[in-house]
Design a protein around this motif. Structure first.
Motif, short mmCIF file in Angstrom:
data_model
loop_
_atom_site.label_atom_id
_atom_site.label_comp_id
_atom_site.label_asym_id
_atom_site.label_seq_id
_atom_site.Cartn_x
_atom_site.Cartn_y
_atom_site.Cartn_z
N VAL A 36 16.77 -2.36 -5.34
CA VAL A 36 15.98 -1.65 -4.33
C VAL A 36 14.51 -1.62 -4.73
CG1 VAL A 36 15.59 0.61 -3.27
CG2 VAL A 36 17.92 -0.28 -3.48
N ILE A 37 14.24 -1.24 -5.95
CA ILE A 37 12.84 -1.08 -6.38
C ILE A 37 12.14 -2.44 -6.53
CG2 ILE A 37 11.37 -0.18 -8.25
CD1 ILE A 37 13.27 2.21 -8.37
N ALA A 38 12.91 -3.50 -6.67
CA ALA A 38 12.31 -4.85 -6.73
C ALA A 38 11.52 -5.17 -5.46
CB ALA A 38 13.40 -5.89 -6.96
N GLU A 39 11.84 -4.51 -4.38
CA GLU A 39 11.17 -4.73 -3.09
C GLU A 39 9.90 -3.90 -2.92
OE1 GLU A 39 12.28 -6.73 -0.42
OE2 GLU A 39 13.71 -7.56 -1.86
N ILE A 40 9.60 -3.06 -3.86
CA ILE A 40 8.54 -2.07 -3.67
C ILE A 40 7.16 -2.67 -3.41
CG2 ILE A 40 7.91 -1.62 -6.10
CD1 ILE A 40 8.46 1.40 -4.33
N ASP A 41 6.80 -3.71 -4.12
CA ASP A 41 5.46 -4.28 -3.93
C ASP A 41 5.27 -4.89 -2.55
OD1 ASP A 41 4.47 -3.56 -6.44
OD2 ASP A 41 5.31 -5.34 -7.38
N MET A 42 6.36 -5.35 -1.94
CA MET A 42 6.26 -5.92 -0.59
C MET A 42 6.31 -4.85 0.49
SD MET A 42 8.61 -9.33 -0.95
CE MET A 42 9.97 -8.47 -1.72
N ARG A 43 6.91 -3.71 0.17
CA ARG A 43 7.15 -2.68 1.18
C ARG A 43 6.19 -1.49 1.12
NH1 ARG A 43 12.29 -2.87 3.77
NH2 ARG A 43 13.43 -4.72 3.15
N VAL A 44 5.58 -1.26 -0.02
CA VAL A 44 4.65 -0.13 -0.16
C VAL A 44 3.32 -0.68 -0.64
CG1 VAL A 44 4.23 2.09 -1.28
CG2 VAL A 44 6.58 1.41 -0.75
N THR A 45 2.31 -0.56 0.22
CA THR A 45 1.03 -1.18 -0.09
C THR A 45 -0.02 -0.17 -0.55
OG1 THR A 45 0.41 -0.99 2.25
CG2 THR A 45 1.39 -3.08 1.51
N ARG A 46 0.30 1.12 -0.51
CA ARG A 46 -0.63 2.14 -0.99
C ARG A 46 -0.01 2.84 -2.18
NH1 ARG A 46 -2.19 5.79 3.84
NH2 ARG A 46 -3.57 6.69 2.28
N ASP A 47 -0.86 3.37 -3.06
CA ASP A 47 -0.39 4.03 -4.26
C ASP A 47 -1.50 4.92 -4.78
OD1 ASP A 47 1.31 4.70 -6.33
OD2 ASP A 47 1.09 2.80 -7.39
N GLY A 55 1.84 10.02 3.76
CA GLY A 55 2.28 10.46 5.08
C GLY A 55 3.73 10.14 5.39
N ASP A 56 3.98 10.04 6.68
CA ASP A 56 5.32 9.83 7.22
C ASP A 56 5.82 8.43 6.89
OD1 ASP A 56 7.66 10.17 8.78
OD2 ASP A 56 6.65 9.30 10.53
N ILE A 57 7.03 8.36 6.37
CA ILE A 57 7.59 7.06 6.01
C ILE A 57 8.62 6.57 7.02
CG2 ILE A 57 7.19 7.36 3.56
CD1 ILE A 57 10.20 7.96 3.31
N GLU A 58 8.93 7.38 8.02
CA GLU A 58 9.98 7.02 8.98
C GLU A 58 9.69 5.69 9.69
OE1 GLU A 58 12.83 8.61 8.84
OE2 GLU A 58 11.89 9.96 7.42
N SER A 59 8.45 5.49 10.10
CA SER A 59 8.10 4.26 10.81
C SER A 59 7.62 3.17 9.85
CB SER A 59 7.00 4.55 11.84
OG SER A 59 5.85 5.02 11.18
N HIS A 60 7.60 3.49 8.59
CA HIS A 60 7.05 2.60 7.57
C HIS A 60 7.98 1.44 7.21
CE1 HIS A 60 4.63 1.46 4.14
NE2 HIS A 60 5.62 1.69 3.31
N GLY A 61 9.30 1.67 7.25
CA GLY A 61 10.25 0.61 6.88
C GLY A 61 10.16 0.22 5.42
N GLY A 62 9.90 1.19 4.59
CA GLY A 62 9.67 0.93 3.18
C GLY A 62 10.92 0.93 2.33
N VAL A 63 10.73 1.24 1.08
CA VAL A 63 11.81 1.17 0.11
C VAL A 63 12.83 2.30 0.32
CG1 VAL A 63 10.75 2.49 -1.77
CG2 VAL A 63 12.21 0.55 -2.29
N THR A 64 12.43 3.41 0.92
CA THR A 64 13.38 4.49 1.22
C THR A 64 14.43 4.01 2.21
OG1 THR A 64 11.72 6.18 0.80
CG2 THR A 64 13.65 6.85 2.07
#
Length: 155
Positions: free
Chosen positions: A96-107, A62-71
């Protein structure tokens, strides 16, 4: 399939991306991690942000704007990099991608639609209308190819 073959090339040309994925889960996030292995030292660029955004949106569904993720992190890195003259001081893709596990919890597993969309996103933001060898789009395509192995396609 023709679209992916045109931009991702034959299997031999993406062997670096595929090799980085061997032994790993072939999910969207793992494909991003493979890109960090392949081209992680290069400074983050707008092309990377577009591809990362597509991967992240598809991973979380879904929408990543409110997600505060790696993007968001990648976008900030591009803005910072544009102000820095020295290449060795710029934020790179690996950072940047080193932060992915903390910022993106679904896959989820990579599909052909994911691969096409990520390639298209990277192409749409490329000043030279090409994908980055070993980069995000190529790594997502390699992940898809591993997921469908054996397939009756020749990418």
């Amino acid at each position: 399939w023709e679209f992916l073959k045109q931009y991702a090339g034959p299997t031999e040309q993406i062997s670096t991306a595929a090799e980085a994925l061997v032994g790993r889960s072939t999910t969207l996030i793992e494909a991003l991690k493979a890109a960090a292995i392949n081209v992680g030292r290069k400074p983050v660029e707008t092309t990377d942000v577009a591809a990362i955004k597509e991967v992240e949106a598809r991973a979380i569904g879904g929408d990543i704007e409110s997600h505060g993720g790696v993007t968001a992190l990648a976008s900030k890195a591009v803005a910072r990099n544009q102000k820095i003259g020295k290449e060795n001081e710029k934020t790179n893709l690996r950072d940047v991608i080193a932060e992915i596990d903390m910022r993106v919890t679904r896959d989820r597993e990579v599909t052909s639609e994911d691969a096409e969309a990520v390639v298209q996103a990277e192409l749409n933001h490329s000043p030279f209308n090409n994908i980055i060898p070993g980069g995000v789009a190529e790594s997502v395509t390699a992940a898809y190819k591993l997921n469908c192995n054996p397939c009756n396609i020749s990418l």
